[in-house]
Design a protein around this motif. Structure first.
Motif, PDB file in Angstrom:
ATOM      1  N   LEU A  82      -4.271  -7.168   3.277  1.00 52.55           N
ATOM      2  CA  LEU A  82      -3.156  -6.800   2.409  1.00 52.55           C
ATOM      3  C   LEU A  82      -2.299  -7.996   2.030  1.00 52.55           C
ATOM      4  O   LEU A  82      -1.976  -8.215   0.867  1.00 52.55           O
ATOM      5  CB  LEU A  82      -2.275  -5.752   3.113  1.00 52.55           C
ATOM      6  N   ALA A  87       0.857  -1.193   0.000  1.00 58.06           N
ATOM      7  CA  ALA A  87       0.000   0.000   0.000  1.00 58.06           C
ATOM      8  C   ALA A  87       0.886   1.234   0.000  1.00 58.06           C
ATOM      9  O   ALA A  87       1.878   1.282   0.736  1.00 58.06           O
ATOM     10  CB  ALA A  87      -0.915   0.000   1.227  1.00 58.06           C
ATOM     11  N   ASN A  88       0.533   2.217  -0.818  1.00 60.57           N
ATOM     12  CA  ASN A  88       1.350   3.424  -0.847  1.00 60.57           C
ATOM     13  C   ASN A  88       1.109   4.259   0.407  1.00 60.57           C
ATOM     14  O   ASN A  88       0.152   4.040   1.161  1.00 60.57           O
ATOM     15  CB  ASN A  88       1.086   4.254  -2.113  1.00 60.57           C
ATOM     16  N   GLN A  95       0.016   7.196   1.037  1.00 57.51           N
ATOM     17  CA  GLN A  95      -1.223   7.960   1.175  1.00 57.51           C
ATOM     18  C   GLN A  95      -2.389   7.084   1.607  1.00 57.51           C
ATOM     19  O   GLN A  95      -3.250   7.498   2.388  1.00 57.51           O
ATOM     20  CB  GLN A  95      -1.559   8.643  -0.154  1.00 57.51           C
ATOM     21  N   ASN A  96      -2.421   5.843   1.117  1.00 57.96           N
ATOM     22  CA  ASN A  96      -3.557   4.958   1.404  1.00 57.96           C
ATOM     23  C   ASN A  96      -3.306   4.002   2.571  1.00 57.96           C
ATOM     24  O   ASN A  96      -4.224   3.307   2.993  1.00 57.96           O
ATOM     25  CB  ASN A  96      -3.907   4.135   0.162  1.00 57.96           C
ATOM     26  N   ARG A  97      -2.093   3.978   3.051  1.00 58.00           N
ATOM     27  CA  ARG A  97      -1.727   2.945   4.024  1.00 58.00           C
ATOM     28  C   ARG A  97      -2.526   3.038   5.316  1.00 58.00           C
ATOM     29  O   ARG A  97      -2.862   2.013   5.931  1.00 58.00           O
ATOM     30  CB  ARG A  97      -0.224   3.037   4.322  1.00 58.00           C
ATOM     31  N   SER A  98      -2.867   4.242   5.736  1.00 53.24           N
ATOM     32  CA  SER A  98      -3.533   4.409   7.034  1.00 53.24           C
ATOM     33  C   SER A  98      -4.875   3.682   7.087  1.00 53.24           C
ATOM     34  O   SER A  98      -5.316   3.254   8.161  1.00 53.24           O
ATOM     35  CB  SER A  98      -3.735   5.894   7.334  1.00 53.24           C
ATOM     36  N   GLN A  99      -5.543   3.524   5.951  1.00 57.89           N
ATOM     37  CA  GLN A  99      -6.849   2.863   5.964  1.00 57.89           C
ATOM     38  C   GLN A  99      -6.742   1.364   6.268  1.00 57.89           C
ATOM     39  O   GLN A  99      -7.750   0.729   6.589  1.00 57.89           O
ATOM     40  CB  GLN A  99      -7.554   3.067   4.624  1.00 57.89           C
ATOM     41  N   TYR A 100      -5.536   0.827   6.157  1.00 59.01           N
ATOM     42  CA  TYR A 100      -5.340  -0.603   6.440  1.00 59.01           C
ATOM     43  C   TYR A 100      -4.795  -0.851   7.848  1.00 59.01           C
ATOM     44  O   TYR A 100      -4.576  -2.000   8.221  1.00 59.01           O
ATOM     45  CB  TYR A 100      -4.378  -1.205   5.427  1.00 59.01           C
TER      46      TYR A 100
END
Length: 619
Positions: A399, A380-381, A383-388
């Protein structure tokens, strides 16, 4: 301040510090009821511990040059180390050792927020007070430096000499009546004392233990690294009783399609029903259906990297003093399961939905021969990692299971994937998967119910992820075998106490029963496999790889043939005991020594193992 007054202060502080820790750690009435000889030996140990404390205070004075600040700083540091050790023993049933300081990052990430906050605030307040006090205290005469230098080097030099000479063992063999020889058994000896770290700390105090353990590390590094001769290592891989080597076997089966091999090491996965029969049953139906045995892990409550080490190398943590080898030793090419499978044409991938530098994995996996390492940075990049990321700060396993499915789409080559999950990582004092999914009927605290709900929800999610992956694989044509197991029992802290999991405090401390190290081991395949080698009460992680290779009808390299011979004579080589097999047809003692030599060569020696096997595959 005069030298005499200063030294009286140093001695009193050294003694009081050791006595305080001793009284806190020991049941004095029970101790006094023991035989006089045992009590006398404990007193001698305390005296030596006080001397070490005294020597270290003098050493700190050489750096700080002010008496009261020296006392304050040294004792705060000793107290802080002792406090951290108590917390680690409480949560992980393992003592704080010098090598743990190579894991500052991992420790900081994994520690409970409250504990981290308390330690950081305490250190900040103390350092502020120390700086203020240092400025306030008057400078002292330089003439105090020389006697303190003599005392520090004399006292600490004596204990260093004792450590490096096995407590003057050779000297005392010839001069048994010498004064020091009468007390040599009371000298700190954390490297060779069978009682183990926990009891050593109780007997010596943490400061003396840490000093002795540090000297052990230096001693082992400088003097106790044994270089096993190359011909001895060569013999391990040639004594195969005319068995075909892997490449010859592979040539005979050129038309055979090699199966995908997927290892899933699931964070802290365990059968929680062992706590109490009243707990919800069969919350992991897919894992239960495919369970073939249990994995005997080398760790309890933590130490995931040591489990990986055993599975991927078939070497042994117990024979390497439970050292965290990912951090301390695996800094060069090391023969391993992915390295071998590369020679058979496999595409090898390590996966972990955590940071690539955690436990040095980025470097270690490269040294083990993995073609690639897919970490959370690749999944996950930024910017999007926090949602995981869940409430506890760990990445969800969606993931990593997606990464496994994606990698299996590369069908040109057989795939070997070693995936390490993380979403059910301790601590469990949160609602990362939602609250109250399971009804806990036993009369336990609200905190225990919450932690157990979170943990069991994580177990259930692991089963759901596993089931979905198997469904995807079943729809594909490529033969695939999936091996699922927990890395170690979870760090459930007070949950174990509230459910009476330990029979007594001694069992809680020592953990000498296999039940503290057994996790579910499930094996699924979409093609016929040989399950005969998987039918045992438990399978130690250091013997798992050759069993899986045989089950999947994959030829064994000379290395794994040797590991198989060891397993044929030993069912386990573990801290709970070394168990032999009745069916052994070889010299057990000789085989055990050879296995130890293999470990020594790879970890501390010249690594002829890699050189020989790498050269063989190139030829």
């Amino acid at each position: 301040m005069t030298f005499l007054k200063q030294q009286v202060l140093f001695v009193l502080v050294a003694i009081l510090s050791v006595v305080f820790f001793f009284v806190y750690q020991n049941d004095i009435p029970s101790l006094m009821a023991l035989p006089e000889s045992y009590v006398r030996m404990r007193v001698y140990k305390l005296i030596f511990a006080a001397f070490i404390n005294y020597g270290l205070i003098s050493l700190f004075y050489l750096l700080l040059r002010k008496t009261f600040i020296t006392i304050l700083f040294s004792q705060f540091l000793f107290f802080l180390l002792g406090f951290i050790n108590i917390q680690k023993e409480q949560y992980l049933s393992a003592s704080l050792t010098p090598s743990d300081f190579l894991l500052v990052k991992e420790t900081f990430i994994s520690a409970p927020m409250l504990l981290k906050s308390l330690v950081l605030i305490s250190v900040f307040v103390f350092l502020s007070f120390l700086i203020w006090g240092y400025r306030k205290e008057k400078a002292e005469f330089k003439m105090l430096l020389l006697p303190n230098f003599v005392l520090a080097t004399g006292i600490l030099g004596f204990f260093i000499s004792a450590n490096f000479t096995n407590n003057f063992g050779q000297f005392c063999d010839t001069k048994k009546n010498a004064l020091i020889c009468q007390y040599r058994n009371a000298l700190p000896n954390t490297n060779g004392d069978w009682v183990g770290d926990h009891l050593n700390i109780k007997q010596l105090g943490y400061t003396a233990f840490f000093f002795s353990k540090s000297m052990d590390g230096i001693n082992n590094k400088v003097f106790n690294t044994e270089n096993i001769p190359e011909d001895k290592i060569q013999a391990l891989f040639s004594e195969q009783n005319q068995a075909l080597n892997a490449s010859e076997s592979a040539e005979k089966d050129q038309d055979k399609v090699l199966p995908n091999i997927v290892f899933i090491m699931s964070e802290s996965h365990w059968n929680a029903n062992q706590l109490d029969k009243s707990l919800p049953q069969n919350i992991t139906p897919t894992i239960n259906k495919n369970q073939v045995s249990t994995l005997l892990s080398p760790s309890f409550g933590g130490g995931t990297a040591n489990v990986e080490f055993e599975v991927l190398t078939s070497l042994n943590v117990f024979l390497n003093h439970n050292e965290l080898l990912y951090v301390s030793k695996l800094k060069r090419p090391t023969y391993s399961l992915p390295m071998y499978l590369n020679t058979l044409g496999y595409d090898t991938t390590a996966m972990h939905n955590n940071g690539k530098y955690f436990y040095n994995r980025s470097a270690v996996y490269q040294n083990m021969g993995f073609n690639r390492f897919i970490s959370i940075e690749n999944m996950a990049n930024g910017q999007n990692r926090s949602q995981y990321i869940n409430q506890a700060g760990w990445a969800n396993d969606d993931l990593i299971y997606k990464s496994i499915s994606d990698q299996l789409q590369h069908t040109d080559q057989p795939q070997f994937i070693y995936a390490t999950t993380v979403e059910n990582h301790p601590m469990y004092n949160d609602d990362r998967f939602g609250a109250d999914h399971f009804k806990i009927t036993k009369d336990v605290s609200a905190g225990t119910k919450r932690a157990l709900n979170t943990y069991m929800s994580g177990m259930q999610r692991a089963d759901q992820h596993y089931a979905a992956l198997l469904k995807d694989i079943a729809a594909s044509k490529r033969p695939t075998i999936v091996i699922f197991f927990g890395d170690h029992l979870p760090n459930l802290q007070n949950v174990y106490d509230d459910f009476g999991f330990y029979k007594n405090e001694q069992e809680k401390t020592d953990k000498k029963d296999v039940r503290f190290f057994e996790t579910p081991l499930a094996v699924w395949s979409n093609f016929p496999i040989d399950r005969s080698g998987l039918k045992s009460a438990y399978i130690p992680s250091h013997f798992l790889a050759p069993k899986i290779l045989q089950a999947a009808h994959i030829p064994l390299s000379p290395y794994y043939q040797f590991i198989g011979r060891v397993n044929h004579c030993y069912s386990s080589i573990h801290q709970v005991g070394i168990q032999t097999q009745k069916s052994c047809e070889n010299d057990k003692a000789q085989l055990f020594d050879q296995y130890k030599e293999l470990n020594m060569d790879v970890i501390n020696g010249k690594n002829y193992t890699y050189q020989i096997l790498h050269q063989t595959t190139e030829n």
